[in-house]
Design a protein around this motif. Structure first.
Motif, PDB file in Angstrom:
ATOM      1  N   MET A  75     -10.794  -0.507  -7.376  1.00 13.09           N
ATOM      2  CA  MET A  75      -9.713   0.286  -7.424  1.00 13.09           C
ATOM      3  C   MET A  75      -9.422   1.376  -6.844  1.00 13.09           C
ATOM      4  O   MET A  75      -8.302   1.692  -6.334  1.00 13.09           O
ATOM      5  CB  MET A  75      -9.154  -0.005  -9.179  1.00 13.09           C
ATOM      6  N   THR A  76     -10.449   2.095  -6.433  1.00 14.08           N
ATOM      7  CA  THR A  76     -10.477   3.493  -5.751  1.00 14.08           C
ATOM      8  C   THR A  76     -10.497   3.054  -4.300  1.00 14.08           C
ATOM      9  O   THR A  76      -9.615   3.612  -3.346  1.00 14.08           O
ATOM     10  CB  THR A  76     -11.360   4.253  -6.263  1.00 14.08           C
ATOM     11  N   THR A  77     -11.341   2.168  -3.995  1.00 11.15           N
ATOM     12  CA  THR A  77     -11.785   2.066  -2.476  1.00 11.15           C
ATOM     13  C   THR A  77     -10.716   0.897  -1.906  1.00 11.15           C
ATOM     14  O   THR A  77     -10.557   1.115  -0.628  1.00 11.15           O
ATOM     15  CB  THR A  77     -13.116   1.675  -2.201  1.00 11.15           C
ATOM     16  N   ASP A  78     -10.236  -0.109  -2.401  1.00 11.33           N
ATOM     17  CA  ASP A  78      -9.580  -1.268  -1.806  1.00 11.33           C
ATOM     18  C   ASP A  78      -7.809  -0.685  -2.129  1.00 11.33           C
ATOM     19  O   ASP A  78      -7.670  -0.654  -3.057  1.00 11.33           O
ATOM     20  CB  ASP A  78      -9.700  -2.484  -2.387  1.00 11.33           C
ATOM     21  N   ALA A  79      -7.284  -0.570  -0.872  1.00 12.14           N
ATOM     22  CA  ALA A  79      -6.087  -0.232  -0.755  1.00 12.14           C
ATOM     23  C   ALA A  79      -5.059  -1.261  -0.627  1.00 12.14           C
ATOM     24  O   ALA A  79      -3.759  -0.946  -0.644  1.00 12.14           O
ATOM     25  CB  ALA A  79      -5.773   0.888   0.283  1.00 12.14           C
ATOM     26  N   GLU A  80      -5.175  -2.537   0.010  1.00  3.09           N
ATOM     27  CA  GLU A  80      -4.433  -3.367   0.103  1.00  3.09           C
ATOM     28  C   GLU A  80      -4.575  -4.406  -0.677  1.00  3.09           C
ATOM     29  O   GLU A  80      -5.503  -5.155  -1.088  1.00  3.09           O
ATOM     30  CB  GLU A  80      -4.525  -3.891   1.662  1.00  3.09           C
ATOM     31  N   ILE A  81      -3.035  -4.969  -1.070  1.00  2.67           N
ATOM     32  CA  ILE A  81      -2.960  -6.472  -1.981  1.00  2.67           C
ATOM     33  C   ILE A  81      -2.143  -7.305  -1.313  1.00  2.67           C
ATOM     34  O   ILE A  81      -1.195  -6.961  -0.495  1.00  2.67           O
ATOM     35  CB  ILE A  81      -2.239  -6.005  -3.063  1.00  2.67           C
TER      36      ILE A  81
END
Length: 125
Positions: A75-81
């Motif tokens: 949740m901190t490291t992955d920025a794209e949905i």
């Protein structure tokens, strides 16, 4: 706790921006369109839009992105949905921005613990 001893919590403000990075969208995604998340509010500038289907995919993740998480948590490291349409190239980049303090008494529904809601306090918006 704040310096005054009030119980509460910090939430990050978020910027959610449409990114394509050369991918082809199927849905209505325009590179650079964005909105902000400030507390519980979604804030759209004039003319900015987002697909309600994409928003439905984003909404469950935004409260978690607002909270402090471990540095190695996805949740901190992955920025794209990704857009929920498997054939669409649209992505939404979620960036943490400033933080806001929310007092428990300003946000709870418990009658014995309530104070003036944060959004009704002077300077709350």
């Amino acid at each position: 706790m704040t310096a005054a001893g009030e119980n509460g919590f910090w939430l990050y403000d978020l910027k959610v921006e449409t990114v394509l990075d050369g991918r082809t969208p199927v849905c209505r995604h325009v590179e650079g369109e964005s909105f902000r998340v400030e507390g519980e509010a979604l804030v759209f500038e004039a003319g900015q839009r987002v697909s309600m289907y994409a928003l439905a995919a984003l909404l469950p993740l935004l409260p978690a992105k607002q909270r402090a998480t471990d540095a190695h948590d996805w949740m901190t490291t992955d920025a794209e949905i990704a857009c929920p349409d498997p054939h669409c190239g649209g992505r939404f980049r979620v960036t943490r921005q400033g933080r806001r303090w929310f007092g428990h008494a300003e946000t709870t529904g418990l009658p014995e613990a309530r104070a003036t809601p944060y959004w009704q306090k002077e300077g709350g918006e």
